[in-house]
Design a protein around this motif. Structure first.
Motif, PDB file in Angstrom:
ATOM      1  N   GLU A   1       5.635  39.016   2.966  1.00 47.51           N
ATOM      2  CA  GLU A   1       4.401  39.723   2.658  1.00 47.51           C
ATOM      3  C   GLU A   1       3.449  39.676   3.858  1.00 47.51           C
ATOM      4  O   GLU A   1       3.439  38.708   4.624  1.00 47.51           O
ATOM      5  CB  GLU A   1       3.718  39.077   1.439  1.00 47.51           C
ATOM      6  CG  GLU A   1       4.390  39.437   0.123  1.00 47.51           C
ATOM      7  CD  GLU A   1       4.160  40.900  -0.223  1.00 47.51           C
ATOM      8  OE1 GLU A   1       5.148  41.681  -0.159  1.00 47.51           O
ATOM      9  OE2 GLU A   1       3.024  41.274  -0.554  1.00 47.51           O
TER      10      GLU A   1
ATOM     11  N   PHE B   1       0.534  38.887   6.274  1.00 41.35           N
ATOM     12  CA  PHE B   1      -0.310  37.700   6.330  1.00 41.35           C
ATOM     13  C   PHE B   1      -1.293  37.829   7.482  1.00 41.35           C
ATOM     14  O   PHE B   1      -0.909  38.099   8.617  1.00 41.35           O
ATOM     15  CB  PHE B   1       0.539  36.435   6.488  1.00 41.35           C
ATOM     16  CG  PHE B   1      -0.160  35.207   5.969  1.00 41.35           C
ATOM     17  CD1 PHE B   1      -0.158  34.907   4.619  1.00 41.35           C
ATOM     18  CD2 PHE B   1      -0.868  34.369   6.832  1.00 41.35           C
ATOM     19  CE1 PHE B   1      -0.819  33.803   4.124  1.00 41.35           C
ATOM     20  CE2 PHE B   1      -1.530  33.251   6.344  1.00 41.35           C
ATOM     21  CZ  PHE B   1      -1.513  32.967   4.982  1.00 41.35           C
TER      22      PHE B   1
ATOM     23  N   GLU C   1      -2.797  27.772  -2.912  1.00 35.98           N
ATOM     24  CA  GLU C   1      -1.976  28.414  -3.940  1.00 35.98           C
ATOM     25  C   GLU C   1      -1.752  27.455  -5.111  1.00 35.98           C
ATOM     26  O   GLU C   1      -1.463  26.271  -4.909  1.00 35.98           O
ATOM     27  CB  GLU C   1      -0.631  28.809  -3.338  1.00 35.98           C
ATOM     28  CG  GLU C   1       0.366  29.354  -4.343  1.00 35.98           C
ATOM     29  CD  GLU C   1       1.712  29.676  -3.706  1.00 35.98           C
ATOM     30  OE1 GLU C   1       1.821  29.617  -2.466  1.00 35.98           O
ATOM     31  OE2 GLU C   1       2.657  29.991  -4.449  1.00 35.98           O
TER      32      GLU C   1
ATOM     33  N   PHE D   1      13.869  24.088  -6.420  1.00 33.95           N
ATOM     34  CA  PHE D   1      13.196  25.376  -6.666  1.00 33.95           C
ATOM     35  C   PHE D   1      13.438  25.872  -8.082  1.00 33.95           C
ATOM     36  O   PHE D   1      12.540  26.417  -8.737  1.00 33.95           O
ATOM     37  CB  PHE D   1      13.704  26.408  -5.643  1.00 33.95           C
ATOM     38  CG  PHE D   1      13.251  27.811  -5.929  1.00 33.95           C
ATOM     39  CD1 PHE D   1      11.958  28.210  -5.668  1.00 33.95           C
ATOM     40  CD2 PHE D   1      14.139  28.746  -6.461  1.00 33.95           C
ATOM     41  CE1 PHE D   1      11.532  29.509  -5.929  1.00 33.95           C
ATOM     42  CE2 PHE D   1      13.727  30.043  -6.717  1.00 33.95           C
ATOM     43  CZ  PHE D   1      12.425  30.425  -6.450  1.00 33.95           C
ATOM     44  N   HIS D   2      14.658  25.676  -8.578  1.00 31.92           N
ATOM     45  CA  HIS D   2      15.004  26.219  -9.895  1.00 31.92           C
ATOM     46  C   HIS D   2      14.307  25.472 -11.031  1.00 31.92           C
ATOM     47  O   HIS D   2      14.327  25.937 -12.172  1.00 31.92           O
ATOM     48  CB  HIS D   2      16.521  26.190 -10.090  1.00 31.92           C
ATOM     49  CG  HIS D   2      17.239  27.016  -9.069  1.00 31.92           C
ATOM     50  ND1 HIS D   2      17.202  28.393  -9.053  1.00 31.92           N
ATOM     51  CD2 HIS D   2      17.989  26.657  -7.991  1.00 31.92           C
ATOM     52  CE1 HIS D   2      17.902  28.847  -8.023  1.00 31.92           C
ATOM     53  NE2 HIS D   2      18.391  27.815  -7.371  1.00 31.92           N
TER      54      HIS D   2
ATOM     55  N   ARG E   1       6.252  30.492  -9.838  1.00 36.54           N
ATOM     56  CA  ARG E   1       6.878  30.187  -8.558  1.00 36.54           C
ATOM     57  C   ARG E   1       6.237  30.880  -7.357  1.00 36.54           C
ATOM     58  O   ARG E   1       6.562  30.544  -6.226  1.00 36.54           O
ATOM     59  CB  ARG E   1       8.350  30.656  -8.596  1.00 36.54           C
ATOM     60  CG  ARG E   1       9.248  29.840  -9.458  1.00 36.54           C
ATOM     61  CD  ARG E   1      10.621  30.511  -9.506  1.00 36.54           C
ATOM     62  NE  ARG E   1      11.566  29.700 -10.266  1.00 36.54           N
ATOM     63  CZ  ARG E   1      12.791  30.109 -10.577  1.00 36.54           C
ATOM     64  NH1 ARG E   1      13.208  31.306 -10.182  1.00 36.54           N
ATOM     65  NH2 ARG E   1      13.595  29.323 -11.270  1.00 36.54           N
TER      66      ARG E   1
ATOM     67  N   ARG F   1       1.428  32.898  -4.220  1.00 37.18           N
ATOM     68  CA  ARG F   1       1.047  33.345  -2.885  1.00 37.18           C
ATOM     69  C   ARG F   1      -0.013  32.473  -2.204  1.00 37.18           C
ATOM     70  O   ARG F   1      -1.003  32.095  -2.840  1.00 37.18           O
ATOM     71  CB  ARG F   1       0.531  34.802  -2.887  1.00 37.18           C
ATOM     72  CG  ARG F   1       1.385  35.780  -3.624  1.00 37.18           C
ATOM     73  CD  ARG F   1       2.814  35.729  -3.187  1.00 37.18           C
ATOM     74  NE  ARG F   1       2.953  35.979  -1.751  1.00 37.18           N
ATOM     75  CZ  ARG F   1       4.003  35.556  -1.036  1.00 37.18           C
ATOM     76  NH1 ARG F   1       4.979  34.882  -1.600  1.00 37.18           N
ATOM     77  NH2 ARG F   1       4.065  35.819   0.245  1.00 37.18           N
ATOM     78  N   PRO F   2       0.172  32.190  -0.940  1.00 36.48           N
ATOM     79  CA  PRO F   2      -0.822  31.406  -0.199  1.00 36.48           C
ATOM     80  C   PRO F   2      -2.077  32.237   0.096  1.00 36.48           C
ATOM     81  O   PRO F   2      -1.968  33.395   0.503  1.00 36.48           O
ATOM     82  CB  PRO F   2      -0.084  31.047   1.103  1.00 36.48           C
ATOM     83  CG  PRO F   2       0.958  32.101   1.248  1.00 36.48           C
ATOM     84  CD  PRO F   2       1.353  32.537  -0.128  1.00 36.48           C
ATOM     85  N   PRO F   3      -3.261  31.655  -0.096  1.00 36.89           N
ATOM     86  CA  PRO F   3      -4.475  32.395   0.274  1.00 36.89           C
ATOM     87  C   PRO F   3      -4.558  32.559   1.792  1.00 36.89           C
ATOM     88  O   PRO F   3      -3.986  31.782   2.555  1.00 36.89           O
ATOM     89  CB  PRO F   3      -5.607  31.510  -0.249  1.00 36.89           C
ATOM     90  CG  PRO F   3      -5.018  30.155  -0.389  1.00 36.89           C
ATOM     91  CD  PRO F   3      -3.563  30.339  -0.665  1.00 36.89           C
ATOM     92  N   GLN F   4      -5.289  33.583   2.202  1.00 39.87           N
ATOM     93  CA  GLN F   4      -5.379  33.927   3.627  1.00 39.87           C
ATOM     94  C   GLN F   4      -6.834  33.898   4.080  1.00 39.87           C
ATOM     95  O   GLN F   4      -7.720  34.297   3.330  1.00 39.87           O
ATOM     96  CB  GLN F   4      -4.824  35.340   3.866  1.00 39.87           C
ATOM     97  CG  GLN F   4      -3.434  35.553   3.321  1.00 39.87           C
ATOM     98  CD  GLN F   4      -2.949  36.992   3.477  1.00 39.87           C
ATOM     99  OE1 GLN F   4      -3.193  37.625   4.499  1.00 39.87           O
ATOM    100  NE2 GLN F   4      -2.252  37.493   2.476  1.00 39.87           N
TER     101      GLN F   4
ATOM    102  N   THR G   1      -1.813  39.875  -3.998  1.00 44.66           N
ATOM    103  CA  THR G   1      -0.604  39.937  -4.817  1.00 44.66           C
ATOM    104  C   THR G   1       0.525  40.595  -4.034  1.00 44.66           C
ATOM    105  O   THR G   1       0.315  41.234  -3.003  1.00 44.66           O
ATOM    106  CB  THR G   1      -0.820  40.760  -6.098  1.00 44.66           C
ATOM    107  OG1 THR G   1      -0.903  42.151  -5.746  1.00 44.66           O
ATOM    108  CG2 THR G   1      -2.059  40.320  -6.844  1.00 44.66           C
ATOM    109  N   ARG G   2       1.705  40.459  -4.569  1.00 40.73           N
ATOM    110  CA  ARG G   2       2.800  41.307  -4.118  1.00 40.73           C
ATOM    111  C   ARG G   2       2.635  42.705  -4.728  1.00 40.73           C
ATOM    112  O   ARG G   2       1.938  42.873  -5.717  1.00 40.73           O
ATOM    113  CB  ARG G   2       4.137  40.727  -4.584  1.00 40.73           C
ATOM    114  CG  ARG G   2       4.591  39.496  -3.843  1.00 40.73           C
ATOM    115  CD  ARG G   2       5.992  39.136  -4.270  1.00 40.73           C
ATOM    116  NE  ARG G   2       6.412  37.843  -3.786  1.00 40.73           N
ATOM    117  CZ  ARG G   2       7.098  37.646  -2.651  1.00 40.73           C
ATOM    118  NH1 ARG G   2       7.425  38.673  -1.894  1.00 40.73           N
ATOM    119  NH2 ARG G   2       7.445  36.431  -2.284  1.00 40.73           N
ATOM    120  N   PRO G   3       3.344  43.678  -4.172  1.00 44.12           N
ATOM    121  CA  PRO G   3       3.316  45.030  -4.766  1.00 44.12           C
ATOM    122  C   PRO G   3       4.305  45.122  -5.920  1.00 44.12           C
ATOM    123  O   PRO G   3       5.318  45.827  -5.829  1.00 44.12           O
ATOM    124  CB  PRO G   3       3.701  45.933  -3.581  1.00 44.12           C
ATOM    125  CG  PRO G   3       4.589  45.067  -2.749  1.00 44.12           C
ATOM    126  CD  PRO G   3       4.060  43.671  -2.881  1.00 44.12           C
TER     127      PRO G   3
END
Lengths: 110, 319
Positions: free
Chosen positions: A22, A24, B47, B58-59, B66, B69-72, B97-99
């Motif tokens: 994504e 960044f 996040e 991870f599972h 899961r 997203r990391p903040p920017q 967010t992701r799309p």
């Protein structure tokens, strides 16, 4: 003290074809380093990692740093300097019989 | 008329706050626990990570937990104007967010309580859907068709949320939640404040086999029927296109002594939230005594990337 940020851009992505992280924003950083960790490896797979940059987060172009070629196992790292304000990593896999699970960190430093 | 020491103290505090360019735009309670100006880093906003097992597998993470997203640290850069910048200086904290329809991005701040009573969070915020460029992009979405004033991106923004995760007094855990639902998945404009009537499903409930949600579930309260509208529609200042950033003042007060909502303010609308329920978990939780977490989240329903920007945040208390 310099500012830093480690961002987990992918926590457990299935690399079954091409993966682009994504967008960044990293305008504040002068150093960046990717860490790509194959949590579930596929050693027979050949992976190409390429840094892309963007001025607006919408349109992307390859950074002039060389692409990295590796097998889909262990941890692979590469650095990037002198980038525009947006970063992403593009990973492309070929030859794997199973898709590896990958974690991608972006480590940024002022 | 005699002036009391208390009044002098109050006036002095008010004068100091008013003359401080960083704090005069806030209205904090007596003790400022945090003042987060994102020109100086992330200030602990991170996040929201899910709970994982002893092997870090991870599972073992809940599927809907899961990928928050990391903040920017964002300069609010856009294709048409370049660097917009924040309200204070250059940088804001951005949640992206992701799309992907239903995807949520979060940033959480983790503290503990050293007392009980009023607790307040204030922030200057802005929200946007990602700009679209090129011939393939739609010129209309839902209720919004480009007409020189209205823009489809306004209908492509789903919701932003401010919420808490609180626990104390022997493991009694609860959340307070305030959501601004801008539009639904079809782009119908809603512009409503909402709250859930159930507590958020937890990783322990998943571990116990009580719940199991797919990716991009609304983690705060997965069932849409568990949300209630509060008050009338409130129109905000999206400002026509997705690349103009206008900062909104948000103030939200809760009472951790009574475990109640108190008041919610967005710009010039001040809402009495004392009637908004705060459902606790029926079971007690360990490892969380005096837990005090605030989080912001942003959720896309259209599938267009949605962004929530925070210029600065103040958390304060009366204890």
């Amino acid at each position: 003290m310099r500012q830093t940020q480690t961002a987990v851009l992918e926590r457990g992505a299935v690399l079954d074809a091409e993966l682009a992280t994504e967008p960044f924003e990293a305008a504040w950083a002068s150093e960046a380093r990717w860490f790509v960790e194959f949590l579930e490896p596929a050693p027979e797979g050949s992976v190409v990692l390429r840094t892309q940059i963007s001025a607006d987060g919408l349109t992307w172009v390859d950074h002039e740093s060389p692409a990295i070629q590796c097998s889909a196992s262990g941890i692979v790292t590469t650095s990037v300097h002198d980038f525009g304000h947006w970063l992403r990593l593009v990973a492309l896999i070929d030859g794997a019989t199973a898709a590896p699970l990958v974690r991608v960190y972006l480590a940024l430093k002022e | 008329m005699a002036t009391t020491t208390t009044e002098v103290g109050r006036d002095l505090r008010s004068a100091i706050l008013s003359s401080d360019p960083q704090l005069s735009k806030f209205n904090p309670l007596p003790r400022i626990l945090a003042h987060d100006d994102f020109n100086t880093g992330l200030h602990g906003w991170v996040e929201l990570g899910g709970n994982y097992d002893g092997r870090g597998d991870f599972h073992s993470l809940d599927r809907h937990f899961r990928d928050f997203r990391p903040p920017q640290l964002s300069t609010c850069d856009f294709f048409d104007v370049g660097t917009h910048g924040a309200m204070s200086g250059t940088y804001a904290l951005k949640l992206a967010t992701r799309p992907y329809p239903g995807h949520t991005a979060t940033a959480i701040r983790r503290l503990t309580m050293s007392g009980r009573g009023l607790l307040q969070i204030e922030a200057y915020i802005a929200y946007k859907a990602e700009a679209t460029v090129g011939d393939e992009a739609d010129n209309a979405f839902g209720d919004m068709e480009w007409d020189g004033n209205r823009h489809p991106s306004e209908a492509q923004f789903g919701a932003f949320t401010v919420a808490t995760d609180l626990c104390g007094d022997g493991g009694l855990r609860y959340h307070t939640v305030a959501r601004y639902q801008n539009a639904d998945e079809d782009g119908n404009m809603l512009r409503r404040w909402r709250y859930p009537i159930v507590p958020e499903p937890t990783p322990r409930e998943h571990f116990e086999g009580k719940v199991d949600y797919p990716y991009a579930t609304d983690f705060t309260a997965p069932n849409p029927d568990d949300w209630r509208d509060f008050g009338d529609e409130q129109e905000l200042c999206m400002n026509e296109v997705p690349t103009k950033v206008n900062w909104h003042y948000l103030r939200w007060v809760i009472d951790t002594e009574k475990r109640q909502n108190v008041e919610l303010q967005l710009n010039d609308r001040i809402m009495d939230w004392s009637s908004v329920p705060v459902p606790p978990y029926e079971e007690r939780y360990g490892s969380l005594e005096n837990l005090l977490n605030f989080y912001f989240s942003v959720r896309t329903l259209s599938g267009q990337r949605n962004f929530l920007y925070l210029d600065s945040v103040v958390i304060s208390a009366d204890w």
